[in-house]
Write an enzyme that holds these catalytic residues in place. Sequence first.
Site, PDB file in Angstrom:
ATOM      1  N   HIS A 174       0.847  -1.198   0.000  1.00 16.86           N
ATOM      2  CA  HIS A 174       0.000   0.000   0.000  1.00 16.86           C
ATOM      3  C   HIS A 174       0.882   1.249   0.000  1.00 16.86           C
ATOM      4  O   HIS A 174       0.674   2.166  -0.793  1.00 16.86           O
ATOM      5  CB  HIS A 174      -0.921  -0.018   1.221  1.00 16.86           C
ATOM      6  CG  HIS A 174      -1.540   1.305   1.562  1.00 16.86           C
ATOM      7  ND1 HIS A 174      -2.554   1.868   0.823  1.00 16.86           N
ATOM      8  CD2 HIS A 174      -1.272   2.189   2.559  1.00 16.86           C
ATOM      9  CE1 HIS A 174      -2.896   3.032   1.352  1.00 16.86           C
ATOM     10  NE2 HIS A 174      -2.127   3.261   2.412  1.00 16.86           N
ATOM     11  N   ASP A 228       6.660  22.813 -25.463  1.00 18.27           N
ATOM     12  CA  ASP A 228       6.592  21.434 -24.961  1.00 18.27           C
ATOM     13  C   ASP A 228       7.606  21.314 -23.838  1.00 18.27           C
ATOM     14  O   ASP A 228       8.272  22.288 -23.489  1.00 18.27           O
ATOM     15  CB  ASP A 228       6.911  20.424 -26.081  1.00 18.27           C
ATOM     16  CG  ASP A 228       6.306  19.053 -25.792  1.00 18.27           C
ATOM     17  OD1 ASP A 228       6.553  18.520 -24.693  1.00 18.27           O
ATOM     18  OD2 ASP A 228       5.570  18.526 -26.649  1.00 18.27           O
ATOM     19  N   TRP A 235       7.580  -0.458   3.948  1.00 21.06           N
ATOM     20  CA  TRP A 235       8.108   0.162   2.734  1.00 21.06           C
ATOM     21  C   TRP A 235       9.518   0.697   2.957  1.00 21.06           C
ATOM     22  O   TRP A 235      10.242   0.945   2.006  1.00 21.06           O
ATOM     23  CB  TRP A 235       7.186   1.281   2.256  1.00 21.06           C
ATOM     24  CG  TRP A 235       7.326   2.579   3.010  1.00 21.06           C
ATOM     25  CD1 TRP A 235       6.781   2.882   4.210  1.00 21.06           C
ATOM     26  CD2 TRP A 235       8.064   3.742   2.602  1.00 21.06           C
ATOM     27  NE1 TRP A 235       7.118   4.148   4.583  1.00 21.06           N
ATOM     28  CE2 TRP A 235       7.905   4.705   3.614  1.00 21.06           C
ATOM     29  CE3 TRP A 235       8.818   4.069   1.472  1.00 21.06           C
ATOM     30  CZ2 TRP A 235       8.498   5.965   3.537  1.00 21.06           C
ATOM     31  CZ3 TRP A 235       9.409   5.333   1.404  1.00 21.06           C
ATOM     32  CH2 TRP A 235       9.247   6.259   2.429  1.00 21.06           C
ATOM     33  N   SER A 278      12.977   6.553 -13.384  1.00 25.78           N
ATOM     34  CA  SER A 278      11.864   7.286 -13.979  1.00 25.78           C
ATOM     35  C   SER A 278      11.694   8.654 -13.338  1.00 25.78           C
ATOM     36  O   SER A 278      11.583   9.667 -14.035  1.00 25.78           O
ATOM     37  CB  SER A 278      10.584   6.475 -13.836  1.00 25.78           C
ATOM     38  OG  SER A 278       9.457   7.289 -14.007  1.00 25.78           O
ATOM     39  N   SER A 279      11.717   8.718 -12.014  1.00 22.94           N
ATOM     40  CA  SER A 279      11.441  10.037 -11.417  1.00 22.94           C
ATOM     41  C   SER A 279      12.648  10.960 -11.527  1.00 22.94           C
ATOM     42  O   SER A 279      12.470  12.170 -11.639  1.00 22.94           O
ATOM     43  CB  SER A 279      10.937   9.928  -9.983  1.00 22.94           C
ATOM     44  OG  SER A 279      11.640   8.977  -9.270  1.00 22.94           O
ATOM     45  N   HIS A 286      13.453  11.673   4.237  1.00 20.19           N
ATOM     46  CA  HIS A 286      12.833  12.918   4.667  1.00 20.19           C
ATOM     47  C   HIS A 286      12.639  13.906   3.537  1.00 20.19           C
ATOM     48  O   HIS A 286      11.542  14.424   3.353  1.00 20.19           O
ATOM     49  CB  HIS A 286      13.481  13.544   5.891  1.00 20.19           C
ATOM     50  CG  HIS A 286      12.484  14.464   6.523  1.00 20.19           C
ATOM     51  ND1 HIS A 286      11.427  14.003   7.274  1.00 20.19           N
ATOM     52  CD2 HIS A 286      12.287  15.783   6.378  1.00 20.19           C
ATOM     53  CE1 HIS A 286      10.647  15.006   7.586  1.00 20.19           C
ATOM     54  NE2 HIS A 286      11.141  16.106   7.061  1.00 20.19           N
ATOM     55  N   GLU A 312      12.144  13.085   0.639  1.00 14.47           N
ATOM     56  CA  GLU A 312      11.063  12.456  -0.129  1.00 14.47           C
ATOM     57  C   GLU A 312       9.690  12.945   0.326  1.00 14.47           C
ATOM     58  O   GLU A 312       8.817  13.193  -0.491  1.00 14.47           O
ATOM     59  CB  GLU A 312      11.164  10.929  -0.004  1.00 14.47           C
ATOM     60  CG  GLU A 312       9.952  10.157  -0.495  1.00 14.47           C
ATOM     61  CD  GLU A 312       9.770  10.174  -2.003  1.00 14.47           C
ATOM     62  OE1 GLU A 312      10.741  10.528  -2.706  1.00 14.47           O
ATOM     63  OE2 GLU A 312       8.673   9.842  -2.472  1.00 14.47           O
ATOM     64  N   TYR A 317       8.948  15.768   1.425  1.00 13.23           N
ATOM     65  CA  TYR A 317       8.730  17.110   0.874  1.00 13.23           C
ATOM     66  C   TYR A 317       8.538  17.066  -0.621  1.00 13.23           C
ATOM     67  O   TYR A 317       7.854  17.925  -1.192  1.00 13.23           O
ATOM     68  CB  TYR A 317       9.862  18.048   1.284  1.00 13.23           C
ATOM     69  CG  TYR A 317       9.812  18.285   2.774  1.00 13.23           C
ATOM     70  CD1 TYR A 317       8.753  18.995   3.314  1.00 13.23           C
ATOM     71  CD2 TYR A 317      10.748  17.753   3.620  1.00 13.23           C
ATOM     72  CE1 TYR A 317       8.640  19.169   4.678  1.00 13.23           C
ATOM     73  CE2 TYR A 317      10.649  17.915   4.985  1.00 13.23           C
ATOM     74  CZ  TYR A 317       9.591  18.620   5.512  1.00 13.23           C
ATOM     75  OH  TYR A 317       9.480  18.780   6.847  1.00 13.23           O
ATOM     76  N   SER A 331      -1.274  27.503  -3.762  1.00 11.83           N
ATOM     77  CA  SER A 331      -0.932  28.910  -3.961  1.00 11.83           C
ATOM     78  C   SER A 331      -1.495  29.454  -5.269  1.00 11.83           C
ATOM     79  O   SER A 331      -1.498  30.664  -5.487  1.00 11.83           O
ATOM     80  CB  SER A 331       0.587  29.094  -3.972  1.00 11.83           C
ATOM     81  OG  SER A 331       1.141  28.614  -2.783  1.00 11.83           O
ATOM     82  N   HIS A 374      15.207  12.296  12.899  1.00 15.40           N
ATOM     83  CA  HIS A 374      14.024  12.334  13.777  1.00 15.40           C
ATOM     84  C   HIS A 374      13.099  11.143  13.511  1.00 15.40           C
ATOM     85  O   HIS A 374      12.168  10.913  14.266  1.00 15.40           O
ATOM     86  CB  HIS A 374      13.277  13.669  13.668  1.00 15.40           C
ATOM     87  CG  HIS A 374      12.620  13.927  12.349  1.00 15.40           C
ATOM     88  ND1 HIS A 374      12.538  15.175  11.805  1.00 15.40           N
ATOM     89  CD2 HIS A 374      12.016  13.112  11.464  1.00 15.40           C
ATOM     90  CE1 HIS A 374      11.899  15.115  10.648  1.00 15.40           C
ATOM     91  NE2 HIS A 374      11.573  13.863  10.417  1.00 15.40           N
ATOM     92  N   HIS A 375      13.355  10.404  12.411  1.00 18.05           N
ATOM     93  CA  HIS A 375      12.581   9.189  12.164  1.00 18.05           C
ATOM     94  C   HIS A 375      13.085   8.026  13.010  1.00 18.05           C
ATOM     95  O   HIS A 375      12.498   6.957  12.992  1.00 18.05           O
ATOM     96  CB  HIS A 375      12.664   8.794  10.687  1.00 18.05           C
ATOM     97  CG  HIS A 375      11.996   9.777   9.780  1.00 18.05           C
ATOM     98  ND1 HIS A 375      10.682   9.679   9.416  1.00 18.05           N
ATOM     99  CD2 HIS A 375      12.457  10.893   9.175  1.00 18.05           C
ATOM    100  CE1 HIS A 375      10.365  10.682   8.618  1.00 18.05           C
ATOM    101  NE2 HIS A 375      11.423  11.437   8.457  1.00 18.05           N
ATOM    102  N   THR A 431       7.047  26.802   7.160  1.00 19.86           N
ATOM    103  CA  THR A 431       5.713  26.255   6.886  1.00 19.86           C
ATOM    104  C   THR A 431       4.652  27.201   7.432  1.00 19.86           C
ATOM    105  O   THR A 431       3.624  27.440   6.796  1.00 19.86           O
ATOM    106  CB  THR A 431       5.562  24.856   7.512  1.00 19.86           C
ATOM    107  OG1 THR A 431       6.728  24.105   7.199  1.00 19.86           O
ATOM    108  CG2 THR A 431       4.356  24.149   6.957  1.00 19.86           C
ATOM    109  N   LYS A 445       4.026  30.018   5.118  1.00 24.72           N
ATOM    110  CA  LYS A 445       3.125  29.652   4.026  1.00 24.72           C
ATOM    111  C   LYS A 445       1.672  29.664   4.485  1.00 24.72           C
ATOM    112  O   LYS A 445       0.807  30.254   3.828  1.00 24.72           O
ATOM    113  CB  LYS A 445       3.477  28.259   3.511  1.00 24.72           C
ATOM    114  CG  LYS A 445       4.763  28.267   2.739  1.00 24.72           C
ATOM    115  CD  LYS A 445       5.047  26.922   2.153  1.00 24.72           C
ATOM    116  CE  LYS A 445       5.890  27.048   0.928  1.00 24.72           C
ATOM    117  NZ  LYS A 445       5.266  27.791  -0.149  1.00 24.72           N
ATOM    118  N   ARG A 482       1.775   0.179  15.194  1.00 28.28           N
ATOM    119  CA  ARG A 482       1.495   0.083  13.757  1.00 28.28           C
ATOM    120  C   ARG A 482       1.776  -1.337  13.271  1.00 28.28           C
ATOM    121  O   ARG A 482       2.425  -2.111  13.938  1.00 28.28           O
ATOM    122  CB  ARG A 482       2.453   0.932  12.911  1.00 28.28           C
ATOM    123  CG  ARG A 482       2.710   2.256  13.295  1.00 28.28           C
ATOM    124  CD  ARG A 482       3.958   2.823  12.598  1.00 28.28           C
ATOM    125  NE  ARG A 482       3.883   2.796  11.132  1.00 28.28           N
ATOM    126  CZ  ARG A 482       4.807   3.341  10.346  1.00 28.28           C
ATOM    127  NH1 ARG A 482       5.844   3.945  10.856  1.00 28.28           N
ATOM    128  NH2 ARG A 482       4.688   3.280   9.043  1.00 28.28           N
TER     129      ARG A 482
END
Lengths: 535, 200
Positions: A79, A108, A144, A171-172, A255, A257, A259, A270, A304-305, A330, A333, A452
């Site tokens: 998932h 293009d 994951w 790809s990315s 991390h 990622e 963002y 925005s 922090h993870h 943040t 924003k 979890r």
Amino acid sequence: MANTAAHDATHDAHDHRPQGLKRWLYATNHKDIGTMYLVFACVMFFLGGAMALLIRLELFQPGMQFLDPAFYNSMTTMHALLMIFGAVMPAWTGLANWMVPLQVGAPDMALPRLNNFSFWLLPFAFTLLLLTLFVPGGAPAGGWTLYPPLSLQAGDSFPLTIFAIHLLGISSILGAINVIVTIMNMRAPGMGLLNMSLFCWTWLITAYLLILVMPVLAGAVTMLLTDYFFDTAFFTAAGGGDPVMFQHIFWFFGHPEVYILILPAFGVVSEIIPTFSRKPLFGYESMVYATASIAFLSFIVWAHHMFTVGMPLAGQLFFMLSTMLIAVPTGVKVFNWCATMWKGSISFETPMLFAIAFLFLFTLGGLSGLMLAIVPADFQYHDTYFVVAHFHYVLVPGSVFAIMAAVYYWLPKWSGRMYDEKIGKLHFWMSAIGVNVLFFPQHFLGLAGMPRRIPDYATQFADWNMVSSVGAVIFGFSQLLFVYVIWKAVRSGETAPQRPWEGAHGLEWELPTPAPYHSWDTPPPREVITKGAMH
Amino acid sequence: MDAPQQPTTPEPPAGSIRERANSRLMLKLIGFALGAFGFGFALVPLYEVLCDITGVGNPKDLLRASFVDPAVTPAADDSRLVTVEFVGDLPSVGNWEFRPVIAEMKVHPGRLYEVDYVAHNLTGRDTVANAIPNVAPGKATAFFRKTECFCFVPQHFAKDEERVMPVRFVVDPNLPKSIDRITLSYVFHDNSTRVAALKD
């Protein structure tokens, strides 16, 4: 296509469009590729969603009801992989493909054939990943994040998972390179970087994050691969390696990622909030600098993870404080969006509803993130449902709502037809209510200590799990409305005017509706650029 | 209003120039990505350097024999007692027996002690195993000196062999006063194929 410059745009729309399967297989047109990305993301969203529903089905009551525990664990793992790499990231790349050339006045994307390649890698990557559901030992089930030593105990799914990650990583990275080259080299004459739409700005910064950290993930999983097959010992304690090292390298990718998943959402919101508040965006430049600060800070907060794996006090303090620092840009924003709406002439069409829900619910997810940043609190919350609630709040009513807002907002420009506002609003309210019924109780479960990634739980968690599962059904099935409203709009929607939203000011609204197949063959005139960039 | 598609100023026929600029930037960015791929691997030694500087969690240090120099080490402190706990773990269940013969002992800092671990090879074949040590709390690591340990070299075991293996250690009298309990733990990895990595 420079030789078509003399023709007008509507004529162009009927020109040079390959037909049938070849149009998609050999696609180099940014609009076709953008559409393919979005359709692919939608398919993955439903597949990943089906897996989530299986998870919530098992958790509806305590005890083991429907799923085998190993299969349950591979559902949580798959998932996550499908939603992150298959749904949200391709959806953002699809939106970038559609909107970046329109918004910077380019004909293009800069590298059309590379663009084709980076899209077509994705179906292969996810075929590999989904194949793991059918191999001996089942799909990857260690989460994951692929932490060793657990991930190194996987069965035949292991190499398939690793190569799938390699492919989607390539790809990315290529997609990101395309966005950077388009924005840096293909802007219409007269358009400075600070004339760009915020969607382009946030994507530019996201693209740099992507090419910095996706290769680090590729490196980390390559090390796992050699540990598994070639007796290296990067993370194998028996050979002198260190499993905790993997966590450090993984979160150095992981991390930034998160963002990558959320920054383009900031860009979309925005665009939408000023349009429906009929006011220019408050603090355009501070938005750009805040985005850049968030991107920079994302590189120095990874540990922090993993507070609970143990680190010196100085390390804990550094990562705690740098994480809390992210709340400053943040906050800039969030306050800018509020200030944009302040005394605006606000109307509540579907895109605006999703944007406002984003503003509320993303902020809520951000606040639970601040709670998790506090080291002693994190020792309690780590690996509980509180963490699950936190990241689903920032990703579902955060990223996913922003993607939906973007689709409602730009669908008239893409398809030339309006969606049904009634069904759109119904979809919004079902989603907004469903998502809160689904995820808000998970805060309570986590604070009460429910871990979890478990298929069964102690009976004191039963009530809120049942509520959460009911929310999952409401949220999950209301997404069928999303597909229906798009399908209905494309089939039989009312013809949309060139500028369906009176307050919209980007360059894309200067093009006819639907956007012609080849747009901005001649760059937009300078006065249109400055008028469009009404920041 | 129709879309403004009229050319304004005659821009240079940018086609090929722009394409060249695009591929140049693309190549730079691909180079950048390749560099980031290398950086991922460079993080491995970088983290080890960081561990060396901060002195935490470096398994290589724990695998090194300590030399207790009487010139710099203060005399034994018989007025102080520190509890040392012993732990033995296996990465998987069922094919080995591995445990310390006693759970804990009280020691005076500065004196030499010996403790035994027992390992029993139930894998059904001749094999080699490595014991990977750890000391908790992390602050105590630098003050826990092993002068002899079965963890320094790979241990060969015949089929069904059971053996007692000693560890000799000294707790440095400079151990911070706040620490009165140290845990020494080993994870016993049966991994004959990985021995090469440990030889140096």
